[in-house]
Design a protein around this motif. Structure first.
Motif, mmCIF file in Angstrom:
data_model
loop_
_atom_site.group_PDB
_atom_site.id
_atom_site.type_symbol
_atom_site.label_atom_id
_atom_site.label_comp_id
_atom_site.label_asym_id
_atom_site.label_seq_id
_atom_site.Cartn_x
_atom_site.Cartn_y
_atom_site.Cartn_z
ATOM 1 N N TYR A 98 -40.953 12.306 4.505
ATOM 2 C CA TYR A 98 -40.068 12.606 3.324
ATOM 3 C C TYR A 98 -39.388 11.133 2.889
ATOM 4 N N ASN A 99 -38.648 10.408 3.803
ATOM 5 C CA ASN A 99 -37.902 9.289 3.616
ATOM 6 C C ASN A 99 -38.912 8.152 3.189
ATOM 7 N N GLY A 100 -40.040 8.176 3.975
ATOM 8 C CA GLY A 100 -41.050 7.174 3.779
ATOM 9 C C GLY A 100 -41.701 7.407 2.307
ATOM 10 N N ILE A 101 -42.102 8.636 2.107
ATOM 11 C CA ILE A 101 -42.858 8.970 0.543
ATOM 12 C C ILE A 101 -41.927 8.585 -0.375
ATOM 13 N N ARG A 102 -40.583 8.879 -0.282
ATOM 14 C CA ARG A 102 -39.614 8.553 -1.159
ATOM 15 C C ARG A 102 -39.513 6.956 -1.389
ATOM 16 N N ALA A 165 -42.849 1.625 17.353
ATOM 17 C CA ALA A 165 -44.058 0.489 17.359
ATOM 18 C C ALA A 165 -44.226 0.516 15.559
ATOM 19 N N GLY A 166 -44.336 1.886 15.124
ATOM 20 C CA GLY A 166 -44.815 1.788 13.625
ATOM 21 C C GLY A 166 -43.634 0.990 12.699
ATOM 22 N N THR A 167 -42.568 1.327 13.284
ATOM 23 C CA THR A 167 -41.447 0.813 12.553
ATOM 24 C C THR A 167 -41.402 -0.782 12.683
ATOM 25 N N LEU A 168 -41.800 -1.317 13.814
ATOM 26 C CA LEU A 168 -41.751 -2.783 14.083
ATOM 27 C C LEU A 168 -42.693 -3.335 13.227
ATOM 28 N N ILE A 169 -43.868 -2.624 13.072
ATOM 29 C CA ILE A 169 -44.939 -3.217 12.409
ATOM 30 C C ILE A 169 -44.608 -3.168 10.809
ATOM 31 N N LEU A 184 -44.610 -1.896 3.213
ATOM 32 C CA LEU A 184 -45.201 -1.740 4.582
ATOM 33 C C LEU A 184 -44.272 -1.030 5.265
ATOM 34 N N ASP A 185 -42.942 -1.244 5.148
ATOM 35 C CA ASP A 185 -41.837 -0.631 5.959
ATOM 36 C C ASP A 185 -42.069 1.008 5.802
ATOM 37 N N PRO A 186 -42.069 1.568 4.517
ATOM 38 C CA PRO A 186 -42.070 2.799 4.351
ATOM 39 C C PRO A 186 -43.542 3.612 4.644
ATOM 40 N N ILE A 187 -44.348 2.643 4.395
ATOM 41 C CA ILE A 187 -45.933 3.234 4.716
ATOM 42 C C ILE A 187 -46.174 3.486 6.511
ATOM 43 N N ALA A 188 -45.378 2.665 7.161
ATOM 44 C CA ALA A 188 -45.765 2.585 8.546
ATOM 45 C C ALA A 188 -44.788 3.983 8.805
ATOM 46 N N ALA A 189 -43.878 4.244 8.322
ATOM 47 C CA ALA A 189 -42.995 5.563 8.818
ATOM 48 C C ALA A 189 -43.711 6.656 8.456
ATOM 49 N N VAL A 190 -44.586 6.739 7.312
ATOM 50 C CA VAL A 190 -45.281 7.906 6.851
ATOM 51 C C VAL A 190 -46.290 7.957 7.905
ATOM 52 N N VAL A 191 -47.092 7.272 8.151
ATOM 53 C CA VAL A 191 -48.011 7.173 9.183
ATOM 54 C C VAL A 191 -47.755 7.678 10.347
#
Length: 294
Positions: A98-102, A165-169, A184-191
């Motif tokens: 939710y946070n990432g998509i927002r 790891a996704g957060t780091l990327i 890329l920050d929120p995209i990685a969170a969603v993935v």
């Protein structure tokens, strides 16, 4: 407190201490370092902390012996705890998603996303290393003491390492690739959240199956049948019914034997069948062999 319970408590308390430290570090790094992905990762670590508490409480209950209200013991309390861990893990995944998509929507709408700072990057690395270490330690103990709840908690540590790891990327991309790549920050969170939700589902599925009185796997039922048939005096079995109670199994079956032998002889044969199952599946197995004339 027996050795099994001591090992579970020791490894879970270790995880609790590490998680408590990571929660503080991640929230500080998320807000000070201007990384929404790190804040979401902190929420995930908070869910880890909650599951550690659940394991500590429910494992102690599961170790209680049978009483007048629980003829089969308290093993399913541990199963229930495992299911709760899965639910919390899935919920944490949905929060991250939710946070990432927002934030992705905000970025696509032209809103400027903040550039994370170095503290967020450093804490992400610290989180990956510490959570992977916790996973290996907890999984090893969980397998050694045959605790599904502890193994589930280990996978929660691994999911947090993957999340970090996704957060780091995402943080690294947002920091070093320019303003247009801050998304890329929120995209990685969603993935990462998708994998976390999947992990929660995988943990919940067998627990729900057990709580709904699902039978043991077919291969284990065949093992039970072979063990009983190998006992001299038993001709065949039927009405085999099985289920799991925490880390133990419960078995009910009808064993056909010579109807001309004495009750004492028949009871001795049934006892040998019960002992054969207990030796193979563990002394905590609950077995009921009903004797029938062939």
């Amino acid at each position: 407190m027996d050795n099994r319970e001591k090992e579970i408590y020791k490894v879970t308390l270790t995880g609790t201490a590490v998680n408590a430290a990571l929660i503080v570090l991640k929230f500080v790094a998320g807000f000070v370092g201007r990384s929404s992905a790190m804040v979401a990762d902190a929420v995930h670590s908070l869910s880890d902390f909650v599951t550690d508490v659940i394991v500590l409480v429910f494992v102690k209950i599961a170790e209680r012996p049978s009483d007048k209200n629980h003829d089969y013991g308290h093993g399913k309390y541990e199963t229930f705890a495992t299911m709760i861990i899965g639910l919390i893990l899935a919920f944490a995944g949905f929060v991250l998603m939710y946070n990432g998509i927002r934030l992705i929507i905000d970025g696509l709408d032209g809103h400027a996303l903040p550039r994370p700072t170095m503290i967020a990057l450093v804490i992400a690395v610290v989180s990956i290393v510490s959570k992977e270490w916790l996973y290996r330690l907890t999984a090893r103990v969980g397998r050694r003491v045959s605790s599904n709840a502890v193994v589930a908690n280990a996978w929660h540590h691994r999911s947090d390492a993957v999340s970090s790891a996704g957060t780091l990327i995402g943080i690294a991309g947002a920091m070093f690739l320019g303003d247009r790549w801050r998304i890329l920050d929120p995209i990685a969170a969603v993935v990462v959240s998708i994998f976390i939700i999947k992990s929660g589902y995988d943990i919940m599925k067998p627990s729900v199956y057990e709580l709904l009185e699902g039978s043991l796997p077919e291969n284990e039922e065949k093992e039970i049948e072979c063990l009983v048939k190998s006992v001299p005096g038993i001709v065949r079995i039927h009405n085999l019914r099985t289920r799991r109670i925490g880390n133990n199994i419960a078995v009910d079956l009808h064993a056909k034997m010579d109807g001309n032998i004495t009750l004492t002889e028949a009871h001795a044969i049934a006892t040998r069948a019960e002992e054969a199952i207990s030796q193979h599946f563990g002394p905590g197995s609950i077995i009921n062999v009903h004797m029938e004339p062939a």
